[in-house]
Design an enzyme around this catalytic site. Structure first.
Site, PDB file in Angstrom:
ATOM      1  N   ASN A  43     -33.031 -78.830  79.409  1.00  7.94           N
ATOM      2  CA  ASN A  43     -31.819 -77.973  79.191  1.00  7.94           C
ATOM      3  C   ASN A  43     -30.579 -78.454  80.197  1.00  7.94           C
ATOM      4  O   ASN A  43     -31.059 -78.749  81.292  1.00  7.94           O
ATOM      5  CB  ASN A  43     -32.370 -76.510  79.401  1.00  7.94           C
ATOM      6  CG  ASN A  43     -32.852 -76.248  80.982  1.00  7.94           C
ATOM      7  OD1 ASN A  43     -33.661 -77.151  81.411  1.00  7.94           O
ATOM      8  ND2 ASN A  43     -32.574 -75.104  81.522  1.00  7.94           N
ATOM      9  N   GLU A  45     -27.265 -76.683  81.374  1.00  6.57           N
ATOM     10  CA  GLU A  45     -26.227 -75.271  81.636  1.00  6.57           C
ATOM     11  C   GLU A  45     -24.903 -75.602  81.709  1.00  6.57           C
ATOM     12  O   GLU A  45     -24.538 -76.805  82.070  1.00  6.57           O
ATOM     13  CB  GLU A  45     -26.926 -74.388  82.531  1.00  6.57           C
ATOM     14  CG  GLU A  45     -28.225 -73.872  82.526  1.00  6.57           C
ATOM     15  CD  GLU A  45     -28.631 -73.137  83.443  1.00  6.57           C
ATOM     16  OE1 GLU A  45     -29.732 -72.363  83.470  1.00  6.57           O
ATOM     17  OE2 GLU A  45     -28.124 -73.126  84.646  1.00  6.57           O
ATOM     18  N   ASN A  46     -24.095 -74.601  81.330  1.00  4.02           N
ATOM     19  CA  ASN A  46     -22.506 -74.730  81.457  1.00  4.02           C
ATOM     20  C   ASN A  46     -22.255 -73.580  82.205  1.00  4.02           C
ATOM     21  O   ASN A  46     -22.725 -72.452  81.785  1.00  4.02           O
ATOM     22  CB  ASN A  46     -22.324 -74.921  80.221  1.00  4.02           C
ATOM     23  CG  ASN A  46     -20.822 -75.356  80.234  1.00  4.02           C
ATOM     24  OD1 ASN A  46     -19.723 -74.526  80.240  1.00  4.02           O
ATOM     25  ND2 ASN A  46     -20.454 -76.694  79.683  1.00  4.02           N
ATOM     26  N   ALA A  48     -19.500 -71.811  81.292  1.00  7.29           N
ATOM     27  CA  ALA A  48     -19.489 -70.891  80.267  1.00  7.29           C
ATOM     28  C   ALA A  48     -20.932 -70.981  79.354  1.00  7.29           C
ATOM     29  O   ALA A  48     -21.286 -71.521  78.355  1.00  7.29           O
ATOM     30  CB  ALA A  48     -18.583 -71.495  79.050  1.00  7.29           C
ATOM     31  N   TYR A  49     -21.620 -69.790  79.449  1.00  9.16           N
ATOM     32  CA  TYR A  49     -22.946 -69.727  79.188  1.00  9.16           C
ATOM     33  C   TYR A  49     -23.298 -70.200  77.763  1.00  9.16           C
ATOM     34  O   TYR A  49     -24.531 -70.939  77.736  1.00  9.16           O
ATOM     35  CB  TYR A  49     -23.824 -68.376  79.624  1.00  9.16           C
ATOM     36  CG  TYR A  49     -23.974 -68.260  81.295  1.00  9.16           C
ATOM     37  CD1 TYR A  49     -24.584 -69.194  81.904  1.00  9.16           C
ATOM     38  CD2 TYR A  49     -23.256 -66.956  81.820  1.00  9.16           C
ATOM     39  CE1 TYR A  49     -24.574 -69.018  83.363  1.00  9.16           C
ATOM     40  CE2 TYR A  49     -23.483 -66.805  83.199  1.00  9.16           C
ATOM     41  CZ  TYR A  49     -24.106 -67.767  83.833  1.00  9.16           C
ATOM     42  OH  TYR A  49     -24.141 -67.617  85.350  1.00  9.16           O
ATOM     43  N   CYS A  54     -30.453 -76.250  74.735  1.00  8.39           N
ATOM     44  CA  CYS A  54     -31.839 -76.211  75.202  1.00  8.39           C
ATOM     45  C   CYS A  54     -32.415 -77.377  75.235  1.00  8.39           C
ATOM     46  O   CYS A  54     -32.347 -78.533  74.575  1.00  8.39           O
ATOM     47  CB  CYS A  54     -32.630 -75.206  74.319  1.00  8.39           C
ATOM     48  SG  CYS A  54     -32.032 -73.592  74.073  1.00  8.39           S
ATOM     49  N   GLU A  56     -35.257 -78.246  73.807  1.00  6.34           N
ATOM     50  CA  GLU A  56     -35.672 -78.679  72.461  1.00  6.34           C
ATOM     51  C   GLU A  56     -34.669 -79.460  71.717  1.00  6.34           C
ATOM     52  O   GLU A  56     -34.810 -80.200  70.835  1.00  6.34           O
ATOM     53  CB  GLU A  56     -36.104 -77.465  71.852  1.00  6.34           C
ATOM     54  CG  GLU A  56     -37.242 -76.903  72.266  1.00  6.34           C
ATOM     55  CD  GLU A  56     -37.025 -75.508  73.439  1.00  6.34           C
ATOM     56  OE1 GLU A  56     -37.765 -74.729  73.584  1.00  6.34           O
ATOM     57  OE2 GLU A  56     -35.879 -75.618  74.107  1.00  6.34           O
ATOM     58  N   CYS A  90     -33.595 -72.594  68.668  1.00  9.09           N
ATOM     59  CA  CYS A  90     -34.603 -73.686  68.625  1.00  9.09           C
ATOM     60  C   CYS A  90     -35.651 -73.645  67.501  1.00  9.09           C
ATOM     61  O   CYS A  90     -35.886 -74.508  67.330  1.00  9.09           O
ATOM     62  CB  CYS A  90     -34.929 -74.203  70.183  1.00  9.09           C
ATOM     63  SG  CYS A  90     -33.768 -74.721  71.206  1.00  9.09           S
TER      64      CYS A  90
END
EC number: 3.5.4.5
Length: 139
Positions: A43, A45-46, A48-49, A54, A56, A90
């Site tokens: 995964n 992240e950013n 900006a959620y 992910c 997968e 996913c």
């Protein structure tokens, strides 16, 4: 080495490279394509959620980039007492390259906790076969 050891090790290695500075929740995934090759992802992240990715998704992208087109099985590893199953998005991404019978192995740090068939996680799914019925499918 059991048949899942290579998937588990690849997913754990990917999990160790996850970029999760906001949640601290790292996930790794590994897919085995129908040629037996293993592809892993983590995964990312950013701030900006919604823009994160992910594990997968990363593993599927790695499979496609390497020339694979079908998932034989997938393993997802995460931490905590609860099963870390693929999110809804996913599950649909997996469905694009898998069949309803494809095994989805869910692991914790100790190893595989449970195995589902994709159709258990995404019953009555919409997939390429639905479009093939109209003559517009990619397969």
């Amino acid at each position: 080495m059991t048949s899942l050891d290579d998937l588990f090790q690849a997913a754990r290695a990917a999990q160790g490279r996850a970029y999760a500075p906001y949640s601290g929740f790292t996930v790794g995934a590994a897919v085995r394509d129908t040629d037996g090759r293993v592809h892993a992802g983590c995964n990312v992240e950013n701030a900006a959620y919604p823009q994160g990715a992910c594990a997968e998704t990363g593993a599927i992208s790695a499979m496609i980039q390497a020339g694979g087109r079908a998932i034989a099985e997938i393993l997802v590893v995460g931490e905590g007492e609860h099963l870390v199953t693929p999110c809804g998005g996913c599950r649909q991404r997996i469905r694009e390259f898998a069949t309803p019978e494809t095994p989805v192995h869910i692991a914790g740090l100790e190893g595989v906790r449970r195995t589902f068939r994709l159709d258990e996680l995404l019953p009555f799914s919409f997939g390429p076969d639905n479009l093939a019925d109209t003559g517009r499918g990619a397969r």
